[in-house]
Write a protein that holds these residues in place. Structure first.
Motif, short mmCIF file in Angstrom:
data_model
loop_
_atom_site.label_atom_id
_atom_site.label_comp_id
_atom_site.label_asym_id
_atom_site.label_seq_id
_atom_site.Cartn_x
_atom_site.Cartn_y
_atom_site.Cartn_z
N GLY A 96 0.74 -1.19 0.09
CA GLY A 96 0.13 -0.14 0.19
C GLY A 96 0.70 1.18 0.03
N LEU A 97 0.04 2.37 -0.14
CA LEU A 97 0.74 3.83 -0.28
C LEU A 97 -0.23 4.68 0.32
CD1 LEU A 97 2.66 5.97 -1.46
CD2 LEU A 97 1.35 5.50 -3.67
N HIS A 117 -3.56 -7.51 -4.94
CA HIS A 117 -3.33 -8.68 -4.11
C HIS A 117 -2.77 -8.67 -2.96
CE1 HIS A 117 -3.56 -9.50 -8.71
NE2 HIS A 117 -4.60 -10.40 -8.47
N LEU A 118 -3.49 -9.17 -2.00
CA LEU A 118 -2.94 -9.24 -0.70
C LEU A 118 -2.78 -10.54 -0.17
CD1 LEU A 118 -3.60 -6.38 -0.77
CD2 LEU A 118 -4.12 -6.52 1.78
N PHE A 207 4.90 -2.07 -5.16
CA PHE A 207 3.65 -2.78 -5.11
C PHE A 207 3.80 -4.25 -5.38
CE2 PHE A 207 0.00 0.13 -4.67
CZ PHE A 207 0.48 0.98 -3.59
N GLU A 208 3.54 -5.06 -4.28
CA GLU A 208 3.55 -6.68 -4.40
C GLU A 208 4.87 -6.96 -4.81
OE1 GLU A 208 0.35 -8.29 -6.69
OE2 GLU A 208 -0.72 -6.66 -6.35
N LYS A 209 6.16 -6.38 -4.38
CA LYS A 209 7.37 -6.90 -4.74
C LYS A 209 7.88 -7.27 -3.30
CE LYS A 209 7.96 -4.58 -9.19
NZ LYS A 209 8.77 -3.75 -9.87
N ALA A 210 8.97 -7.88 -3.23
CA ALA A 210 9.70 -8.28 -1.97
C ALA A 210 10.83 -7.14 -1.80
CB ALA A 210 10.18 -9.62 -1.99
N VAL A 211 10.97 -6.41 -0.89
CA VAL A 211 11.95 -5.51 -0.66
C VAL A 211 13.01 -6.21 0.23
CG1 VAL A 211 12.70 -3.15 0.09
CG2 VAL A 211 10.83 -3.54 -1.02
N PRO A 212 14.52 -6.48 -0.10
CA PRO A 212 15.23 -6.95 0.96
C PRO A 212 15.86 -6.09 1.77
CG PRO A 212 16.33 -6.72 -1.40
CD PRO A 212 14.73 -6.47 -1.37
N VAL A 213 16.43 -6.52 2.96
CA VAL A 213 17.00 -5.54 3.87
C VAL A 213 18.12 -4.95 3.43
CG1 VAL A 213 18.54 -7.39 5.10
CG2 VAL A 213 17.56 -5.53 6.59
N ASP A 214 18.93 -5.28 2.56
CA ASP A 214 20.03 -4.77 1.89
C ASP A 214 19.92 -3.43 1.05
OD1 ASP A 214 19.43 -6.34 -0.13
OD2 ASP A 214 21.34 -7.40 -0.22
N ALA A 215 18.44 -3.44 0.72
CA ALA A 215 18.46 -2.36 -0.07
C ALA A 215 17.81 -1.23 0.65
CB ALA A 215 16.80 -2.70 -0.88
N VAL A 216 17.68 -1.40 1.84
CA VAL A 216 17.31 -0.13 3.02
C VAL A 216 18.21 -0.08 3.63
CG1 VAL A 216 15.85 0.42 4.81
CG2 VAL A 216 14.98 -1.04 3.29
N PHE A 217 19.26 -0.82 4.38
CA PHE A 217 20.37 -0.56 5.24
C PHE A 217 21.55 -0.88 4.38
CE2 PHE A 217 17.03 -1.37 8.46
CZ PHE A 217 16.86 0.00 8.89
N GLY A 218 22.97 -0.24 4.92
CA GLY A 218 24.07 -0.93 4.56
C GLY A 218 25.10 -1.17 5.61
N MET A 219 26.15 -1.72 5.06
CA MET A 219 27.25 -1.98 6.18
C MET A 219 27.92 -0.95 6.83
SD MET A 219 28.36 -5.49 6.22
CE MET A 219 30.08 -5.40 6.75
#
Length: 396
Positions: A96-97, A117-118, A207-219
């Motif tokens: 959602g948005l 789709h949920l 939307f309806e996509k998987a966002v991995p954690v390395d796309a948000v945070f970095g080393m």
């Protein structure tokens, strides 16, 4: 050589103040188990659009060895052993948005756009009892989107025209963690960077996509951990506030507060230590450094350049009271709030970090994967078999 004279002790209240800040009153049970983000980082429009938070599940703790890079310090170029926490963080799904407008009374939600789709684990969160429910949540919305009667582009344009803050609605994939949970944890995550139109397009594209954690945070990034602490139940004043026990011969017990206030005002002040709920409080811990972000599909995600043993982050015998870490994980320095299996919200830091500790580049030399039941000696099961040979249980 002068000997420093000790100052005479004036009163015990100056030498040992109360344990526990009054700023955290009332000490009551948290309303929700998921850590709530009460403030997001300041928006910088010069950067590209990005998410500012993520959710994972606390697996347990281990320790690492690394070389300190701090010129001028006595620890420079020396090896140190530090405790770290492993947070299992499967990819989150954006469903959602939400667009917000600023008013005199704060932010007001203008409109919400949902995905077509949920998943069931997301829809379970909208029901108290999924087994007895009719499971009709979002079926009408999906039908309207399919028929074209619900125009998502129209609502998206309203967000671009009027809103100032854009947040995505995302949920965890709790089935991948293999806990006793079936309901996904849902949260709003603010999108920072770029213009409002760029934010809306970026969020809609997830939307309806998987966002991995390395796309948000970095080393080597500093993050904040938000969660609910381990519950202790109803406890007395000695444990809850750290007050001193009364003398041994005290009538009617000694783990008490002797005087709970003056005669007037004829009520007990809020600042007096009293018995009550301890633990299960909502807390935010700032400045937790990310030492490593490991991939779940890598069977060698606990190897380093100095330790060439092929091993995963799951210790021998798995994490106590949690199990195996099969998905992506985040390794944080030190401990974080909550027991094992507790959902943890990780947020980008609100501060601009300039200290050497925050900017130091971490190079791990060794990650311990020995058993956390007792005194583990072996880093892998193969190493244990080579040393101890086949055991009776295996031979049978």
């Amino acid at each position: 050589r002068e000997v420093a004279r000790e100052a005479p002790m004036s009163h015990r209240k100056f030498e040992h103040p109360r344990c526990g800040s009054l700023g955290f009153l009332p000490k009551k049970r948290a309303r929700r188990q998921r850590g709530r983000i009460k403030k997001f980082p300041k928006d910088d429009k010069s950067k590209p659009p990005h998410l500012t938070a993520f959710m994972g599940y606390k697996a347990g703790m281990t320790h690492i060895m690394r070389e300190v890079d701090k010129p001028g310090s006595k620890l420079h170029k020396k090896e140190v052993v530090e405790g770290v926490t492993i947070v299992e963080a499967p990819p989150m799904i954006v469903v959602g948005l939400v667009g917000y407008v600023r008013t005199a009374n704060g932010l007001r939600c203008l409109t919400t756009v949902w995905a077509e789709h949920l998943s069931d684990e997301c829809r379970r969160r909208f029901y108290k009892n999924w087994y007895k429910a009719k499971k009709k949540a979002f079926t009408k919305y999906a039908k309207k989107v399919a028929d074209g009667t619900k125009d998502a582009q129209k609502e998206l344009q309203r967000i671009k025209d009027y809103c100032e803050v854009v947040r995505v609605i995302a949920h965890t994939q709790v089935r991948k963690v293999r806990l006793d949970l079936k309901k996904a944890h849902i949260a709003e995550i603010q999108v920072n960077g770029g213009s409002v139109a760029e934010k809306a397009d970026f969020a809609y594209g997830l939307f309806e996509k998987a966002v991995p954690v390395d796309a948000v945070f970095g080393m080597n990034e500093m993050v904040d951990a938000i969660g609910v602490s381990k519950g202790k139940g109803f406890e007395g004043v000695v444990t809850r506030w750290g007050v001193t026990r009364l003398p041994r011969k005290t009538h009617r017990g000694l783990r008490k507060v002797a005087c709970i206030g003056a005669w007037h005002p004829a009520r007990v002040p809020y600042s007096v230590a009293r018995a009550g709920q301890n633990g299960y409080h909502h807390r935010t811990e700032i400045n937790k450094k990310i030492y490593r972000i490991g991939k779940g599909d890598d069977p060698k995600n606990a190897m380093t350049d100095f330790d060439l043993t092929e091993k995963s982050i799951t210790p021998v015998g798995a994490f106590p009271h949690y199990g195996e870490v099969r998905e992506d994980y985040v390794m944080l320095k030190g401990c974080i709030v909550g027991p094992r299996k507790r959902v943890i919200t990780l947020r980008k830091s609100l501060l601009e970090h300039t200290s050497r500790v925050a900017l130091e580049e971490i190079k791990l030399k060794f990650i311990d994967t020995s058993s956390k039941f007792g005194h583990g000696r072996f880093q892998t099961v193969d190493e244990k078999v080579k040393h101890m040979g086949m055991r009776k249980r295996k031979m049978a």
